[in-house]
Design a protein around this motif. Sequence first.
Motif, PDB file in Angstrom:
ATOM      1  N   GLU A  61       0.839  -1.213   0.000  1.00 32.95           N
ATOM      2  CA  GLU A  61       0.000   0.000   0.000  1.00 32.95           C
ATOM      3  C   GLU A  61       0.870   1.258   0.000  1.00 32.95           C
ATOM      4  O   GLU A  61       0.624   2.203  -0.753  1.00 32.95           O
ATOM      5  N   ALA A  62       1.880   1.263   0.877  1.00 33.60           N
ATOM      6  CA  ALA A  62       2.750   2.445   0.971  1.00 33.60           C
ATOM      7  C   ALA A  62       3.515   2.649  -0.333  1.00 33.60           C
ATOM      8  O   ALA A  62       3.621   3.775  -0.843  1.00 33.60           O
ATOM      9  N   ALA A  63       4.035   1.552  -0.891  1.00 34.11           N
ATOM     10  CA  ALA A  63       4.829   1.655  -2.125  1.00 34.11           C
ATOM     11  C   ALA A  63       3.954   2.116  -3.295  1.00 34.11           C
ATOM     12  O   ALA A  63       4.381   2.936  -4.119  1.00 34.11           O
ATOM     13  N   ALA A  64       2.720   1.594  -3.373  1.00 31.86           N
ATOM     14  CA  ALA A  64       1.827   1.992  -4.475  1.00 31.86           C
ATOM     15  C   ALA A  64       1.539   3.489  -4.392  1.00 31.86           C
ATOM     16  O   ALA A  64       1.513   4.189  -5.413  1.00 31.86           O
ATOM     17  N   ARG A  65       1.355   3.996  -3.178  1.00 32.68           N
ATOM     18  CA  ARG A  65       1.118   5.439  -3.019  1.00 32.68           C
ATOM     19  C   ARG A  65       2.359   6.239  -3.411  1.00 32.68           C
ATOM     20  O   ARG A  65       2.263   7.289  -4.052  1.00 32.68           O
ATOM     21  N   ALA A  66       3.528   5.744  -3.028  1.00 35.54           N
ATOM     22  CA  ALA A  66       4.774   6.452  -3.371  1.00 35.54           C
ATOM     23  C   ALA A  66       4.986   6.473  -4.885  1.00 35.54           C
ATOM     24  O   ALA A  66       5.410   7.490  -5.453  1.00 35.54           O
ATOM     25  N   LEU A  67       4.674   5.363  -5.543  1.00 39.39           N
ATOM     26  CA  LEU A  67       4.833   5.312  -7.002  1.00 39.39           C
ATOM     27  C   LEU A  67       3.850   6.254  -7.696  1.00 39.39           C
ATOM     28  O   LEU A  67       4.171   6.856  -8.717  1.00 39.39           O
ATOM     29  N   ALA A  68       2.640   6.395  -7.112  1.00 37.21           N
ATOM     30  CA  ALA A  68       1.654   7.322  -7.703  1.00 37.21           C
ATOM     31  C   ALA A  68       2.160   8.755  -7.603  1.00 37.21           C
ATOM     32  O   ALA A  68       2.048   9.530  -8.565  1.00 37.21           O
ATOM     33  N   VAL A  69       2.756   9.119  -6.468  1.00 40.99           N
ATOM     34  CA  VAL A  69       3.308  10.469  -6.311  1.00 40.99           C
ATOM     35  C   VAL A  69       4.461  10.680  -7.304  1.00 40.99           C
ATOM     36  O   VAL A  69       4.567  11.728  -7.947  1.00 40.99           O
ATOM     37  N   ASP A 345      -6.966   9.537 -11.848  1.00 37.72           N
ATOM     38  CA  ASP A 345      -5.627   8.981 -11.974  1.00 37.72           C
ATOM     39  C   ASP A 345      -5.368   7.977 -10.849  1.00 37.72           C
ATOM     40  O   ASP A 345      -4.860   6.872 -11.063  1.00 37.72           O
ATOM     41  N   ARG A 346      -5.745   8.377  -9.628  1.00 40.86           N
ATOM     42  CA  ARG A 346      -5.531   7.520  -8.462  1.00 40.86           C
ATOM     43  C   ARG A 346      -6.266   6.175  -8.638  1.00 40.86           C
ATOM     44  O   ARG A 346      -5.692   5.111  -8.447  1.00 40.86           O
ATOM     45  N   GLU A 347      -7.542   6.268  -9.060  1.00 42.29           N
ATOM     46  CA  GLU A 347      -8.345   5.049  -9.201  1.00 42.29           C
ATOM     47  C   GLU A 347      -7.806   4.166 -10.327  1.00 42.29           C
ATOM     48  O   GLU A 347      -7.764   2.943 -10.209  1.00 42.29           O
ATOM     49  N   TRP A 348      -7.356   4.802 -11.417  1.00 39.41           N
ATOM     50  CA  TRP A 348      -6.819   4.038 -12.528  1.00 39.41           C
ATOM     51  C   TRP A 348      -5.565   3.284 -12.079  1.00 39.41           C
ATOM     52  O   TRP A 348      -5.385   2.107 -12.377  1.00 39.41           O
ATOM     53  N   LYS A 349      -4.717   3.991 -11.315  1.00 37.01           N
ATOM     54  CA  LYS A 349      -3.474   3.349 -10.877  1.00 37.01           C
ATOM     55  C   LYS A 349      -3.774   2.174  -9.945  1.00 37.01           C
ATOM     56  O   LYS A 349      -3.122   1.141  -9.996  1.00 37.01           O
ATOM     57  N   ARG A 350      -4.801   2.333  -9.119  1.00 38.48           N
ATOM     58  CA  ARG A 350      -5.164   1.233  -8.210  1.00 38.48           C
ATOM     59  C   ARG A 350      -5.699   0.039  -8.995  1.00 38.48           C
ATOM     60  O   ARG A 350      -5.379  -1.107  -8.707  1.00 38.48           O
ATOM     61  N   ALA A 351      -6.523   0.349 -10.012  1.00 44.10           N
ATOM     62  CA  ALA A 351      -7.116  -0.722 -10.811  1.00 44.10           C
ATOM     63  C   ALA A 351      -6.013  -1.554 -11.480  1.00 44.10           C
ATOM     64  O   ALA A 351      -6.126  -2.771 -11.625  1.00 44.10           O
ATOM     65  N   ARG A 352      -4.931  -0.851 -11.856  1.00 43.59           N
ATOM     66  CA  ARG A 352      -3.818  -1.537 -12.509  1.00 43.59           C
ATOM     67  C   ARG A 352      -3.300  -2.695 -11.644  1.00 43.59           C
ATOM     68  O   ARG A 352      -2.916  -3.741 -12.141  1.00 43.59           O
ATOM     69  N   TYR A 353      -3.326  -2.485 -10.315  1.00 39.03           N
ATOM     70  CA  TYR A 353      -2.792  -3.538  -9.437  1.00 39.03           C
ATOM     71  C   TYR A 353      -3.714  -4.751  -9.375  1.00 39.03           C
ATOM     72  O   TYR A 353      -3.272  -5.838  -9.028  1.00 39.03           O
ATOM     73  N   MET A 354      -5.000  -4.563  -9.717  1.00 39.68           N
ATOM     74  CA  MET A 354      -5.894  -5.722  -9.788  1.00 39.68           C
ATOM     75  C   MET A 354      -5.459  -6.626 -10.946  1.00 39.68           C
ATOM     76  O   MET A 354      -5.424  -7.837 -10.818  1.00 39.68           O
ATOM     77  N   PHE A 355      -5.125  -5.987 -12.086  1.00 37.96           N
ATOM     78  CA  PHE A 355      -4.634  -6.772 -13.224  1.00 37.96           C
ATOM     79  C   PHE A 355      -3.340  -7.490 -12.847  1.00 37.96           C
ATOM     80  O   PHE A 355      -3.128  -8.655 -13.180  1.00 37.96           O
ATOM     81  N   THR A 356      -2.488  -6.763 -12.142  1.00 39.39           N
ATOM     82  CA  THR A 356      -1.203  -7.343 -11.729  1.00 39.39           C
ATOM     83  C   THR A 356      -1.438  -8.585 -10.886  1.00 39.39           C
ATOM     84  O   THR A 356      -0.785  -9.612 -11.058  1.00 39.39           O
ATOM     85  N   ARG A 357      -2.389  -8.459  -9.946  1.00 41.03           N
ATOM     86  CA  ARG A 357      -2.699  -9.584  -9.066  1.00 41.03           C
ATOM     87  C   ARG A 357      -3.196 -10.778  -9.878  1.00 41.03           C
ATOM     88  O   ARG A 357      -2.800 -11.923  -9.654  1.00 41.03           O
ATOM     89  N   GLY A 358      -4.062 -10.489 -10.871  1.00 40.22           N
ATOM     90  CA  GLY A 358      -4.591 -11.562 -11.718  1.00 40.22           C
ATOM     91  C   GLY A 358      -3.478 -12.229 -12.515  1.00 40.22           C
ATOM     92  O   GLY A 358      -3.424 -13.451 -12.624  1.00 40.22           O
ATOM     93  N   ARG A 359      -2.557 -11.403 -13.042  1.00 40.33           N
ATOM     94  CA  ARG A 359      -1.456 -11.950 -13.844  1.00 40.33           C
ATOM     95  C   ARG A 359      -0.566 -12.855 -12.987  1.00 40.33           C
ATOM     96  O   ARG A 359      -0.141 -13.925 -13.408  1.00 40.33           O
ATOM     97  N   SER A 360      -0.340 -12.420 -11.756  1.00 42.20           N
ATOM     98  CA  SER A 360       0.500 -13.215 -10.849  1.00 42.20           C
ATOM     99  C   SER A 360      -0.167 -14.557 -10.549  1.00 42.20           C
ATOM    100  O   SER A 360       0.485 -15.604 -10.528  1.00 42.20           O
ATOM    101  N   ARG A 361      -1.502 -14.508 -10.352  1.00 39.85           N
ATOM    102  CA  ARG A 361      -2.228 -15.742 -10.031  1.00 39.85           C
ATOM    103  C   ARG A 361      -2.157 -16.716 -11.219  1.00 39.85           C
ATOM    104  O   ARG A 361      -1.951 -17.910 -11.053  1.00 39.85           O
ATOM    105  N   LEU A 362      -2.303 -16.146 -12.436  1.00 41.91           N
ATOM    106  CA  LEU A 362      -2.213 -16.990 -13.633  1.00 41.91           C
ATOM    107  C   LEU A 362      -0.835 -17.644 -13.747  1.00 41.91           C
ATOM    108  O   LEU A 362      -0.710 -18.812 -14.097  1.00 41.91           O
ATOM    109  N   ARG A 363       0.196 -16.828 -13.436  1.00 41.73           N
ATOM    110  CA  ARG A 363       1.563 -17.354 -13.530  1.00 41.73           C
ATOM    111  C   ARG A 363       1.743 -18.525 -12.558  1.00 41.73           C
ATOM    112  O   ARG A 363       2.336 -19.544 -12.886  1.00 41.73           O
ATOM    113  N   LYS A 364       1.166 -18.365 -11.345  1.00 38.99           N
ATOM    114  CA  LYS A 364       1.276 -19.446 -10.347  1.00 38.99           C
ATOM    115  C   LYS A 364       0.566 -20.700 -10.852  1.00 38.99           C
ATOM    116  O   LYS A 364       1.089 -21.804 -10.760  1.00 38.99           O
TER     117      LYS A 364
END
Length: 391
Positions: A61-69, A345-364
């Motif tokens: 959570e902290a890192a995602a906020r820092a990357l958004a800034v 912008d904030r919401e779009w960046k957060r949504a991106r992490y949902m895709f990331t989570r899905g991609r990681s699950r697929l990889r597993k």
Amino acid sequence: MTDMKYAHIVGWGSFLPDRIVTNDDIALSVDTSHEWIYTRTGISERRIAAEQETTATMAFEAAARALAVADIHPSQIELIIVATSTPEYIFPSTACRVQDYLGARRAGAFDLSAACSGFVYALSMASQAIATGSVRNAVVIGTETMSRIVDWQDRATCILFGDGAGAVVLKGSSIPGGMMASSLRSDGSGGDLLSLPAVYHNPVPTLGPEYLYTNGDKNKTISMAGRQVFRFATSVISDLIEDVLEKADLTIDDVSLIVPHQANSRIIESSAKKLGVSSDLFYMNLERTGNTSAASIPIALCDAVAEGRLEPDDNVVFVGFGGGLTWAGSVVKWAVTPPEISMVDREWKRARYMFTRGRSRLRKLSRRWGASLAGSPVPEARLKDADSKKQ
Ligand code: ACO
């Protein structure tokens, strides 16, 4: 050598759990009072992680906020260092968990153990990696679930600590500034003043975050010689600040703000006195956070920025001290004003992490299917996933 050698802080973010535990709440279970805790430490309340929150999810959570800034995409990150004393696992590291949650597919990731000095140690390592040209962008995180290593029956320690995470993004630049100097110190002979046993002391093989739910077991909770730690801290902070300022060719008069490890307001006030400066030069938020160990400095930095305490060209000093014994300081020339981030912008960046989570699950899943098709043994999936957690 690179001409992008100056490591500037271009993003910052913090995360505190919702649950507030006040001094009065603690006084319901141990023999203490708000008055005692507040006058001895300056702490009024602290945040405690919910069951589904872990050291890694808070760090994410902290890192995602820092990357958004910083307005930097996770794929541009080449190094993630997590300073923590409360990892969910010895390995995989918390940093690798965060790498996966962020989808930082080009990043090296490792944890760093230097207790409450960990964030300043990590900042120093990351800025040196930038100075040598080895990486261009790095994320440095301090994150702790101290509530899971505290003996809640021990009134001498349970009053002090809280949970949370803070992160900064470092970016290489050819513009002079950013990390100007750092000093790292240690004294292992004082190791028993503040300690937390690990693997060797844990004969029962348990897995998952429950490993850290340790109430009542002295082998798994923090032990601390409070008075001696107090003396150690007040004896090293002012010298360290003077040392690191000298390295940066600055004096205390050039400093706009000192962000110290948030352990105890009396330690900070005593250090200010030794330096001959007003304690207002030291930023404090421990009244609301308690001592969040490696997370305390980046969380305090975020609060200081939000309160408008830092302007471009200000010199800011970070100073940490804690178990090891370790202590460390760094000087940073602040370069940026906080950007406006729109809701979209904030919401779009957060949504991106949902895709990331899905991609990681697929990889597993594909790794498991691949293994079973090839007739290889498929290891039991024993890592608790963050999927079920609040993100
Ligand atoms: N409520 C009421 N009484 C208490 C409490 C409490 N929560 N804790 C201790 N006491 C009692 C003790 O039992 C003792 O009683 P006694 O005189 O009858 O024996 C008395 O208060 C004094 O105890 P001390 O431990 O000597 O109290 P001290 O003034 O040193 O304050 C404190 C304790 C607040 C922990 C202080 O030593 C301190 O802040 N030390 C630094 C600790 C620290 O910052 N650690 C973290 C730094 S590094 C890191 O962050 C991991």
